[in-house]
Design an enzyme around this catalytic site. Structure first.
Site, PDB file in Angstrom:
ATOM      1  N   ASP A 137       0.866  -1.173   0.000  1.00  0.00           N
ATOM      2  CA  ASP A 137       0.000   0.000   0.000  1.00  0.00           C
ATOM      3  C   ASP A 137       0.905   1.225   0.000  1.00  0.00           C
ATOM      4  O   ASP A 137       1.877   1.280   0.740  1.00  0.00           O
ATOM      5  CB  ASP A 137      -0.897   0.017   1.248  1.00  0.00           C
ATOM      6  N   GLU A 146      -9.288   0.282  -4.630  1.00  0.00           N
ATOM      7  CA  GLU A 146      -8.164   0.635  -3.742  1.00  0.00           C
ATOM      8  C   GLU A 146      -7.020   1.174  -4.597  1.00  0.00           C
ATOM      9  O   GLU A 146      -6.106   0.429  -4.959  1.00  0.00           O
ATOM     10  CB  GLU A 146      -7.692  -0.596  -2.940  1.00  0.00           C
TER      11      GLU A 146
END
Ligand SMILES: [Zn+2]
Length: 244
Positions: free
Chosen positions: A159, A208
């Site tokens: 991430d 995402e």
């Protein structure tokens, strides 16, 4: 024609047929169908190729509970926190690719940060159980993966954020200069946006724009150019027949 058993998923083989002055070339992509890479383990559909750089892990495809990737290293990129941490780790090829991605971003005036990479089965289990306790089971399964079903356990996912903590791991990150740069350039370094917009039904996850998954350059370019998910990439794979 024989394709080497060691050929990486996503690599291409060309078949050229010459006949009476005519020539025709067809391209074949090496990939296993998803049905070939799954087996029941303790009644849980579990992937049989956890170490493959092209492994597909999702809510229907768990990693083995005891799977710990070999060769986890800390990429030399900035994180918004100091000190040693499991979540700074990635598998070696993904770590080196992340370094080249971040360096390319910096050349374009884009500052990126690693936020969360490798997550062990045990960490994911504790995280998930924490969510269940505080938010309830329904909320937990919408926003967090069951242990074994998180792609972070592969050591191939990171991430990423920009400097602004307000868009960190939030959907508006997609509209920031960092988010736009990532979508445009991640494939050049072998990464895909693993949970694209509008693919929730297929991936099982909401958009995402910060979750990068390393798959290698040729696969990443094809996936990002076509605007498909990793699951869809394997949809046209033909099951290989064993020789009699
Ligand atoms: Zn993630």
């Amino acid at each position: 024609m024989t394709v080497s058993a060691q050929a990486a998923t996503g690599s291409k083989a060309e078949i050229t047929v010459d006949y009476q002055g005519q020539s025709k070339t067809a391209q074949l992509t090496v990939k296993s169908s998803l049905e070939e890479t799954i087996a029941l383990v303790n009644n849980i559909p579990t992937v049989t190729n956890p170490a493959d750089l092209a492994v597909v892990v999702n809510k229907q495809r768990s990693l083995p509970a005891d799977y710990v990737p070999a060769g986890l290293v800390e990429p030399n990129v900035p994180f918004p926190f100091a000190g040693k941490a499991e979540k700074k780790l990635l598998r070696e090829p993904a770590a080196r690719a992340l370094e080249s991605l971040f360096a390319a971003a910096q050349k374009d005036g884009i500052q990126l940060y690693g936020v969360s990479g490798y997550r062990s089965y045990r960490t994911q289990k504790a995280l998930f159980e924490g969510y269940v306790k505080t938010q309830g089971a329904e909320h937990a399964s919408r926003y967090s993966a069951n242990p074994g079903k998180s792609e972070h356990q592969t050591g191939l996912a990171m991430d990423v954020s920009g400097a602004d903590s307000r868009t960190r791991l939030e959907e508006p990150f997609a509209d920031t200069p960092e988010g736009k740069w990532l979508a445009a350039h991640c494939a050049e370094h072998g990464f895909i946006i693993r949970y694209p917009k509008g693919k929730e039904e297929i991936t099982g996850y909401a958009y995402e724009p910060w979750h990068l998954r390393y798959v290698g350059q040729s696969m990443a370019k094809e996936i990002m150019e076509k605007g498909i998910s990793l699951e869809e990439y394997f949809q046209d794979a033909v099951a290989v027949q064993s020789k009699p």
